[in-house]
Write a protein that holds these residues in place. Structure first.
Motif, mmCIF file in Angstrom:
data_model
loop_
_atom_site.group_PDB
_atom_site.id
_atom_site.type_symbol
_atom_site.label_atom_id
_atom_site.label_comp_id
_atom_site.label_asym_id
_atom_site.label_seq_id
_atom_site.Cartn_x
_atom_site.Cartn_y
_atom_site.Cartn_z
ATOM 1 N N ASN A 33 7.753 11.069 -34.813
ATOM 2 C CA ASN A 33 8.608 11.928 -35.344
ATOM 3 C C ASN A 33 9.991 11.893 -34.914
ATOM 4 O O ASN A 33 10.798 11.765 -35.881
ATOM 5 C CB ASN A 33 8.207 13.474 -35.249
ATOM 6 N N TYR A 34 10.198 11.293 -33.762
ATOM 7 C CA TYR A 34 11.485 11.013 -33.230
ATOM 8 C C TYR A 34 11.976 9.497 -34.264
ATOM 9 O O TYR A 34 13.234 9.753 -34.946
ATOM 10 C CB TYR A 34 11.519 10.502 -31.828
ATOM 11 N N LEU A 35 11.183 8.673 -34.252
ATOM 12 C CA LEU A 35 11.193 7.476 -35.251
ATOM 13 C C LEU A 35 11.493 7.731 -36.586
ATOM 14 O O LEU A 35 12.690 7.333 -37.332
ATOM 15 C CB LEU A 35 10.274 6.517 -35.109
ATOM 16 N N ASP A 36 10.866 8.800 -37.196
ATOM 17 C CA ASP A 36 10.993 9.175 -38.634
ATOM 18 C C ASP A 36 12.330 9.947 -38.884
ATOM 19 O O ASP A 36 12.677 9.853 -39.825
ATOM 20 C CB ASP A 36 9.805 10.259 -39.008
ATOM 21 N N PHE A 37 12.771 10.679 -37.958
ATOM 22 C CA PHE A 37 13.957 11.337 -37.706
ATOM 23 C C PHE A 37 14.929 10.276 -38.260
ATOM 24 O O PHE A 37 16.083 10.401 -39.291
ATOM 25 C CB PHE A 37 14.051 12.469 -36.901
ATOM 26 N N HIS A 38 15.054 9.438 -37.244
ATOM 27 C CA HIS A 38 16.322 8.314 -37.318
ATOM 28 C C HIS A 38 16.141 7.282 -38.613
ATOM 29 O O HIS A 38 17.085 7.103 -39.062
ATOM 30 C CB HIS A 38 16.241 7.575 -35.802
ATOM 31 N N VAL A 60 10.501 18.977 -35.388
ATOM 32 C CA VAL A 60 9.261 18.541 -34.972
ATOM 33 C C VAL A 60 9.305 17.870 -33.435
ATOM 34 O O VAL A 60 8.612 18.241 -32.701
ATOM 35 C CB VAL A 60 8.324 17.928 -35.883
ATOM 36 N N TYR A 61 10.068 16.862 -33.494
ATOM 37 C CA TYR A 61 10.047 16.219 -32.356
ATOM 38 C C TYR A 61 10.808 16.880 -31.280
ATOM 39 O O TYR A 61 10.548 16.881 -29.972
ATOM 40 C CB TYR A 61 10.683 14.873 -32.488
ATOM 41 N N LYS A 62 11.865 18.013 -31.521
ATOM 42 C CA LYS A 62 12.451 18.716 -30.476
ATOM 43 C C LYS A 62 11.143 19.604 -30.148
ATOM 44 O O LYS A 62 11.426 20.127 -28.715
ATOM 45 C CB LYS A 62 13.721 19.587 -31.205
ATOM 46 N N SER A 63 10.434 20.278 -30.805
ATOM 47 C CA SER A 63 9.369 21.197 -30.112
ATOM 48 C C SER A 63 8.233 20.478 -29.210
ATOM 49 O O SER A 63 7.709 21.006 -28.596
ATOM 50 C CB SER A 63 8.906 21.850 -31.191
ATOM 51 N N LEU A 64 8.139 19.063 -29.734
ATOM 52 C CA LEU A 64 6.874 18.205 -28.951
ATOM 53 C C LEU A 64 7.521 17.471 -27.875
ATOM 54 O O LEU A 64 6.695 17.538 -26.847
ATOM 55 C CB LEU A 64 6.429 17.202 -30.022
ATOM 56 N N GLU A 75 20.140 7.682 -25.173
ATOM 57 C CA GLU A 75 20.938 6.650 -24.369
ATOM 58 C C GLU A 75 20.710 5.185 -24.786
ATOM 59 O O GLU A 75 21.258 4.366 -24.732
ATOM 60 C CB GLU A 75 20.565 6.974 -22.965
ATOM 61 N N GLN A 76 19.291 5.039 -24.939
ATOM 62 C CA GLN A 76 18.968 3.486 -25.480
ATOM 63 C C GLN A 76 19.335 3.150 -26.765
ATOM 64 O O GLN A 76 19.802 2.084 -26.709
ATOM 65 C CB GLN A 76 17.302 3.433 -25.139
ATOM 66 N N MET A 77 19.415 4.278 -27.679
ATOM 67 C CA MET A 77 19.967 4.015 -28.965
ATOM 68 C C MET A 77 21.236 3.511 -29.026
ATOM 69 O O MET A 77 21.800 2.639 -29.573
ATOM 70 C CB MET A 77 19.816 4.957 -29.699
ATOM 71 N N GLU A 78 22.143 4.273 -27.949
ATOM 72 C CA GLU A 78 23.490 3.963 -27.780
ATOM 73 C C GLU A 78 23.931 2.643 -27.247
ATOM 74 O O GLU A 78 24.811 1.945 -27.649
ATOM 75 C CB GLU A 78 24.205 5.082 -27.248
ATOM 76 N N ALA A 79 22.968 2.480 -26.300
ATOM 77 C CA ALA A 79 23.069 0.904 -25.665
ATOM 78 C C ALA A 79 22.432 -0.102 -26.616
ATOM 79 O O ALA A 79 22.766 -1.456 -26.214
ATOM 80 C CB ALA A 79 22.362 1.056 -24.141
ATOM 81 N N GLY A 80 21.770 0.149 -27.524
ATOM 82 C CA GLY A 80 21.091 -0.937 -28.267
ATOM 83 C C GLY A 80 19.789 -1.715 -27.823
ATOM 84 O O GLY A 80 19.478 -2.532 -28.125
ATOM 85 N N SER A 81 19.351 -0.767 -26.561
ATOM 86 C CA SER A 81 17.955 -1.224 -26.118
ATOM 87 C C SER A 81 16.674 -0.365 -26.579
ATOM 88 O O SER A 81 15.741 -0.527 -25.672
ATOM 89 C CB SER A 81 18.307 -1.203 -24.644
ATOM 90 N N PHE A 82 16.961 0.386 -27.719
ATOM 91 C CA PHE A 82 15.707 1.141 -28.013
ATOM 92 C C PHE A 82 14.659 0.454 -28.566
ATOM 93 O O PHE A 82 14.988 -0.606 -29.312
ATOM 94 C CB PHE A 82 16.137 2.225 -29.110
ATOM 95 N N PRO A 83 13.273 0.443 -27.946
ATOM 96 C CA PRO A 83 12.365 -0.279 -28.099
ATOM 97 C C PRO A 83 11.468 0.093 -29.701
ATOM 98 O O PRO A 83 10.983 -0.887 -30.081
ATOM 99 C CB PRO A 83 11.122 -0.100 -27.249
ATOM 100 N N GLY A 84 12.028 1.079 -30.374
ATOM 101 C CA GLY A 84 11.299 1.123 -31.646
ATOM 102 C C GLY A 84 12.104 0.849 -32.734
ATOM 103 O O GLY A 84 13.295 0.411 -32.697
ATOM 104 N N LYS A 85 11.339 0.478 -33.952
ATOM 105 C CA LYS A 85 12.000 0.097 -35.146
ATOM 106 C C LYS A 85 12.446 1.040 -35.827
ATOM 107 O O LYS A 85 11.521 1.843 -36.515
ATOM 108 C CB LYS A 85 11.078 -0.844 -36.004
ATOM 109 N N ILE A 86 13.745 0.974 -35.946
ATOM 110 C CA ILE A 86 14.598 2.066 -36.840
ATOM 111 C C ILE A 86 15.181 1.406 -38.216
ATOM 112 O O ILE A 86 15.979 0.336 -38.189
ATOM 113 C CB ILE A 86 15.319 3.048 -36.076
#
Length: 86
Positions: A33-38, A60-64, A75-86
């Motif tokens: 859900n975090y990935l889907d939101f972004h 949904v991701y805020k509640s889970l 923080e990882q998204m801001e640094a460009g090191s997030f492991p998920g594909k967005i």
């Protein structure tokens, strides 16, 4: 269409059952859900459309998800090191 979404968001209490994640452990559901939101925000922003439908995933991701995970992923998204594909 947007009235239906707004009504669902008003009545929202917690994450509903998702058949993709039937087990008690909801870690994957949280991350998905975090990935889907972004992804939703990125796709709709690129088309200059309203991103209101994406709020469902956000709630949904805020509640889970634990807050510490969300902070780490942000923080990882801001640094460009997030492991998920967005």
């Amino acid at each position: 269409m947007s009235d239906v979404i707004e009504e669902k968001l008003k009545n929202y209490r917690t994450a509903p059952f998702d058949a993709r994640f039937p087990n008690t452990n909801q870690t994957r559901n949280c991350f998905q859900n975090y990935l889907d939101f972004h992804r939703c925000n990125k796709a709709l922003s690129a088309k200059d459309q309203d991103t209101a439908p994406c709020e469902w995933y956000h709630r949904v991701y805020k509640s889970l998800c634990p807050i510490s995970w969300i902070q780490k992923w942000d923080e990882q998204m801001e640094a460009g090191s997030f492991p998920g594909k967005i």
